[in-house]
Design a protein around this motif. Structure first.
Motif, mmCIF file in Angstrom:
data_model
loop_
_atom_site.group_PDB
_atom_site.id
_atom_site.type_symbol
_atom_site.label_atom_id
_atom_site.label_comp_id
_atom_site.label_asym_id
_atom_site.label_seq_id
_atom_site.Cartn_x
_atom_site.Cartn_y
_atom_site.Cartn_z
ATOM 1 N N GLY A 159 -56.115 3.873 1.526
ATOM 2 C CA GLY A 159 -54.796 4.173 2.056
ATOM 3 C C GLY A 159 -54.056 5.202 1.229
ATOM 4 O O GLY A 159 -54.304 5.360 0.027
ATOM 5 N N ALA A 160 -53.139 5.913 1.886
ATOM 6 C CA ALA A 160 -52.324 6.916 1.218
ATOM 7 C C ALA A 160 -50.860 6.710 1.594
ATOM 8 O O ALA A 160 -50.545 6.189 2.672
ATOM 9 N N VAL A 161 -49.983 7.163 0.698
ATOM 10 C CA VAL A 161 -48.544 6.953 0.848
ATOM 11 C C VAL A 161 -47.869 8.314 0.755
ATOM 12 O O VAL A 161 -47.972 8.994 -0.271
ATOM 13 N N ILE A 162 -47.177 8.730 1.819
ATOM 14 C CA ILE A 162 -46.632 10.076 1.902
ATOM 15 C C ILE A 162 -45.240 10.059 2.527
ATOM 16 O O ILE A 162 -44.797 9.035 3.046
ATOM 17 N N GLY A 163 -44.582 11.190 2.527
ATOM 18 C CA GLY A 163 -43.309 11.334 3.219
ATOM 19 C C GLY A 163 -42.785 12.749 3.106
ATOM 20 O O GLY A 163 -42.726 13.296 2.004
ATOM 21 N N CYS A 164 -42.406 13.350 4.244
ATOM 22 C CA CYS A 164 -41.833 14.699 4.273
ATOM 23 C C CYS A 164 -40.601 14.684 5.183
ATOM 24 O O CYS A 164 -40.649 14.142 6.292
ATOM 25 N N LEU A 165 -39.533 15.315 4.715
ATOM 26 C CA LEU A 165 -38.308 15.406 5.492
ATOM 27 C C LEU A 165 -37.929 16.861 5.743
ATOM 28 O O LEU A 165 -38.295 17.750 4.976
ATOM 29 N N LEU A 166 -37.160 17.063 6.805
ATOM 30 C CA LEU A 166 -36.489 18.332 7.029
ATOM 31 C C LEU A 166 -35.116 18.288 6.362
ATOM 32 O O LEU A 166 -34.571 17.200 6.117
ATOM 33 N N PRO A 167 -34.539 19.445 6.070
ATOM 34 C CA PRO A 167 -33.250 19.457 5.368
ATOM 35 C C PRO A 167 -32.145 18.688 6.091
ATOM 36 O O PRO A 167 -31.193 18.215 5.451
ATOM 37 N N GLU A 168 -32.274 18.529 7.411
ATOM 38 C CA GLU A 168 -31.240 17.835 8.189
ATOM 39 C C GLU A 168 -31.309 16.326 8.060
ATOM 40 O O GLU A 168 -30.517 15.608 8.681
ATOM 41 N N GLY A 169 -32.262 15.809 7.278
ATOM 42 C CA GLY A 169 -32.357 14.373 7.078
ATOM 43 C C GLY A 169 -33.153 13.648 8.143
ATOM 44 O O GLY A 169 -32.889 12.471 8.428
ATOM 45 N N VAL A 170 -34.114 14.352 8.729
ATOM 46 C CA VAL A 170 -35.006 13.727 9.715
ATOM 47 C C VAL A 170 -36.445 13.871 9.243
ATOM 48 O O VAL A 170 -36.754 14.716 8.397
ATOM 49 N N ILE A 171 -37.322 13.029 9.781
ATOM 50 C CA ILE A 171 -38.744 13.123 9.468
ATOM 51 C C ILE A 171 -39.277 14.488 9.906
ATOM 52 O O ILE A 171 -39.007 14.948 11.019
ATOM 53 N N ASP A 172 -40.029 15.144 9.021
ATOM 54 C CA ASP A 172 -40.684 16.406 9.369
ATOM 55 C C ASP A 172 -41.962 16.049 10.123
ATOM 56 O O ASP A 172 -43.027 15.838 9.531
ATOM 57 N N GLU A 173 -41.841 15.975 11.450
ATOM 58 C CA GLU A 173 -42.954 15.481 12.254
ATOM 59 C C GLU A 173 -44.168 16.408 12.205
ATOM 60 O O GLU A 173 -45.311 15.937 12.201
ATOM 61 N N ASP A 174 -43.940 17.701 12.173
ATOM 62 C CA ASP A 174 -45.066 18.629 12.131
ATOM 63 C C ASP A 174 -45.884 18.416 10.867
ATOM 64 O O ASP A 174 -47.109 18.255 10.924
ATOM 65 N N ARG A 175 -45.219 18.397 9.735
ATOM 66 C CA ARG A 175 -45.945 18.227 8.481
ATOM 67 C C ARG A 175 -46.547 16.836 8.353
ATOM 68 O O ARG A 175 -47.679 16.679 7.876
ATOM 69 N N MET A 176 -45.813 15.828 8.767
ATOM 70 C CA MET A 176 -46.352 14.470 8.673
ATOM 71 C C MET A 176 -47.598 14.317 9.545
ATOM 72 O O MET A 176 -48.581 13.695 9.134
ATOM 73 N N ALA A 177 -47.576 14.872 10.739
ATOM 74 C CA ALA A 177 -48.748 14.785 11.609
ATOM 75 C C ALA A 177 -49.944 15.491 10.979
ATOM 76 O O ALA A 177 -51.082 15.001 11.052
ATOM 77 N N ARG A 178 -49.703 16.632 10.348
ATOM 78 C CA ARG A 178 -50.796 17.363 9.690
ATOM 79 C C ARG A 178 -51.335 16.593 8.488
ATOM 80 O O ARG A 178 -52.546 16.598 8.220
ATOM 81 N N LEU A 179 -50.467 15.908 7.776
ATOM 82 C CA LEU A 179 -50.932 15.103 6.637
ATOM 83 C C LEU A 179 -51.695 13.876 7.101
ATOM 84 O O LEU A 179 -52.696 13.487 6.480
ATOM 85 N N VAL A 180 -51.237 13.236 8.171
ATOM 86 C CA VAL A 180 -51.981 12.103 8.734
ATOM 87 C C VAL A 180 -53.378 12.558 9.152
ATOM 88 O O VAL A 180 -54.374 11.855 8.914
#
Length: 254
Positions: free
Chosen positions: A96-117
């Motif tokens: 398992g891996a533990v990650i997290g990326c946000l956009l400056p507006e305080g929302v999940i960075d879905e593009d980057r998170m999907a690429r990391l998944v």
């Protein structure tokens, strides 16, 4: 006030290094989150530490992939490095891996998170407390479900789970059976049973640190590494297996 129960909640210990992981397993943990530099909230441990921990433990090891302390909005180079680290961990057989990326507006960075998944391949992916820095927990839950993470670690967007109980309940309700909500934040033997009862969460995450003296006999009084206070230079923070065991017993009513 709700009073819920889970038959056997899963316990994950946040640990720094191989010795911490061994202590967590000895105390009865079901899984560990392996980190370096917990003083910074946890960053990616070295590859040798990961390999040695996998070799020594019989319980699952989830590894944080976080290139630095501070916020969760990363440069292009930092993000690229995270992808490389995830692919390397997958090749090693890390579960398992533990990650997290946000956009400056305080929302999940879905593009980057999907690429990391995607880079994580077969590993189970947890979103760490980057979630607690988002502007809206329900919005963040839906984003994490869309990108395909397995669980989210949260203290209810407050310093402790006790303070974050209302948001923890909202998050768990929003997630339903689509996303595991793992509760953290100041949990110990004095409060974990109450937090479990009032949230009904299935997974809990805590550390059980104990500070002791360094074994160094000679101590240079004129310099501290990395700007640390001289007193900190000769202190070691380790996982206390007895505190782990007491907290787990309190959670499970043993």
């Amino acid at each position: 006030m709700s009073h819920l129960s889970v038959a056997r909640p899963l316990v994950e210990l946040c640990v720094e290094g191989v010795d911490g992981a061994i202590a967590a397993e000895a105390g009865g943990a079901d899984r560990v989150e392996l980190c370096a530099s917990l003083l910074e909230g946890g960053i990616t441990p070295g590859i040798g530490v990961v390999a040695r921990t996998l070799d020594r433990l019989s319980i699952p090891v989830h590894v944080i992939v976080r290139p630095r302390g501070g916020d969760f909005h990363y440069s292009e180079e930092e993000f690229a490095a995270m992808g490389e680290e995830l692919r390397a961990l997958a090749r090693m057989g890390v579960p398992g891996a533990v990650i997290g990326c946000l956009l400056p507006e305080g929302v999940i960075d879905e593009d980057r998170m999907a690429r990391l998944v995607e880079a994580a391949g077969p590993m189970s992916v947890t979103c760490h407390r980057a979630f607690d820095m988002t502007r809206d927990p329900e919005e963040a839950v839906e984003a994490l479900i869309r990108v395909g993470v397995a669980r989210v670690l949260t203290s209810g967007q407050r310093d402790s789970a006790a303070e974050g109980l209302p948001i923890l309940r909202r998050t768990i309700a929003a997630a339903g059976d689509r996303l595991v909500v793992m509760v953290c934040g100041g949990l110990d033997e004095t409060n974990i049973a109450r937090i479990a009862s009032e949230t009904g969460a299935a997974e809990f995450h805590f550390s059980a640190p104990s500070t002791g003296p360094s074994a160094m006999v000679y101590r240079n009084p004129h310099v501290g590494m990395g700007g640390t206070a001289l007193s900190r230079e000769y202190e070691l923070t380790v996982t206390d297996p007895e505190a782990v065991a007491r907290t787990i017993a309190a959670l499970r009513g043993a």
